[in-house]
Design a protein around this motif. Structure first.
Motif, PDB file in Angstrom:
ATOM      1  N   LEU A  21       0.846  -1.194   0.000  1.00  0.00           N
ATOM      2  CA  LEU A  21       0.000   0.000   0.000  1.00  0.00           C
ATOM      3  C   LEU A  21       0.884   1.247   0.000  1.00  0.00           C
ATOM      4  O   LEU A  21       0.666   2.170  -0.792  1.00  0.00           O
ATOM      5  CB  LEU A  21      -0.918  -0.016   1.221  1.00  0.00           C
ATOM      6  N   LEU A  22       1.892   1.264   0.874  1.00  0.00           N
ATOM      7  CA  LEU A  22       2.805   2.403   0.929  1.00  0.00           C
ATOM      8  C   LEU A  22       3.552   2.560  -0.390  1.00  0.00           C
ATOM      9  O   LEU A  22       3.729   3.677  -0.887  1.00  0.00           O
ATOM     10  CB  LEU A  22       3.806   2.221   2.073  1.00  0.00           C
ATOM     11  N   SER A  24       2.674   1.939  -3.301  1.00  0.00           N
ATOM     12  CA  SER A  24       1.839   2.459  -4.381  1.00  0.00           C
ATOM     13  C   SER A  24       1.393   3.890  -4.142  1.00  0.00           C
ATOM     14  O   SER A  24       0.653   4.452  -4.958  1.00  0.00           O
ATOM     15  CB  SER A  24       0.610   1.556  -4.581  1.00  0.00           C
ATOM     16  N   THR A  25       1.792   4.483  -3.014  1.00  0.00           N
ATOM     17  CA  THR A  25       1.534   5.916  -2.813  1.00  0.00           C
ATOM     18  C   THR A  25       2.793   6.670  -3.246  1.00  0.00           C
ATOM     19  O   THR A  25       3.220   6.560  -4.376  1.00  0.00           O
ATOM     20  CB  THR A  25       1.163   6.204  -1.349  1.00  0.00           C
ATOM     21  N   GLY A  63      -3.197   1.522  -2.234  1.00  0.00           N
ATOM     22  CA  GLY A  63      -2.257   2.636  -2.342  1.00  0.00           C
ATOM     23  C   GLY A  63      -2.486   3.449  -3.598  1.00  0.00           C
ATOM     24  O   GLY A  63      -2.446   4.691  -3.578  1.00  0.00           O
ATOM     25  N   HIS A 124       4.533   3.851  -9.291  1.00  0.00           N
ATOM     26  CA  HIS A 124       3.786   4.319  -8.116  1.00  0.00           C
ATOM     27  C   HIS A 124       3.121   5.675  -8.331  1.00  0.00           C
ATOM     28  O   HIS A 124       2.348   6.125  -7.480  1.00  0.00           O
ATOM     29  CB  HIS A 124       4.704   4.381  -6.887  1.00  0.00           C
TER      30      HIS A 124
END
Length: 214
Positions: A21-22, A24-25, A63, A124
């Protein structure tokens, strides 16, 4: 970044989801050091390879959705302002990188949401221009899942291979270095495939256009 090292050293389905998740941010978490080691442990019997791929893809979707929402509701000026801020720079972000992802998205259309997930430096951030362009969310989510799922399958296959076939010469303490080494080969190969596919479809488009003008 000791918290990151701690999470990377204690991989389970929850940490795989959270770290992806991180990743993909805008937080610089290397997906290679999340999915491949988890798959390495799966090959050893500690985890399930299919669940590793599932949770890593779900994390990537969540993310990417955060970036999509930011682009959709905040708009380009605020996104650029953040990219140029100290916090943005701490996240290894700048306006040039955001602009690069925008150009890739607008040059390749909505399919860039799939192919962009496979390209370093774009992966990302590709969700931001999707949000800026007001792309339909469910279509965005489908394309993101396909692209992120494909990338995670590649990384999982690498981790599985390193344990199943090279375990005797790639002990766990050398795993990260070996993954990054193989990861470079994978990135170059993917970029070549994407480039060839782009040239093919571009040539096909111009041939079709020329024929329609006759």
């Amino acid at each position: 970044m000791s918290w990151l090292s701690s999470l990377l050293g204690n991989l389970n389905y929850g940490t795989v989801f959270f770290l992806m998740l991180l990743e993909s941010t805008v937080i610089p978490v290397p997906s290679e050091l999340v999915v491949s080691p988890a798959a390495y442990h799966a090959a050893a019997g500690g985890m399930n390879i299919f669940l590793v791929i599932l949770f890593s893809t779900l994390g990537a979707d969540c993310g990417a959705t955060i970036n999509y929402i930011a682009g959709y509701y905040l708009g380009r000026p605020i996104i650029y302002r953040f990219a140029n801020s100290k916090l943005g720079h701490l996240c290894m972000l700048n306006q040039a990188k955001v602009e690069k992802s925008e150009k890739f998205f607008y040059d390749h259309g909505m399919a860039a949401t799939i192919t962009g997930r496979l390209i370093p430096g774009i992966r990302h951030l590709i969700s931001i221009p999707a949000g800026l362009s007001k792309m339909t969310y469910w279509k965005f989510l489908l394309y993101t899942t396909i692209g992120a799922g494909a990338w995670n399958c590649i990384l999982a296959a690498l981790g599985w291979y390193l344990h199943s076939y090279l375990h005797s010469i790639v002990p766990e303490e050398q795993l990260a270095d070996k993954i990054m080494e193989y990861g470079e080969y994978i990135k170059v190969t993917i970029m070549l495939i994407v480039a060839v596919a782009f040239v093919y479809y571009l040539a096909k488009y111009f041939i079709k256009r020329r024929q329609s003008m006759k």
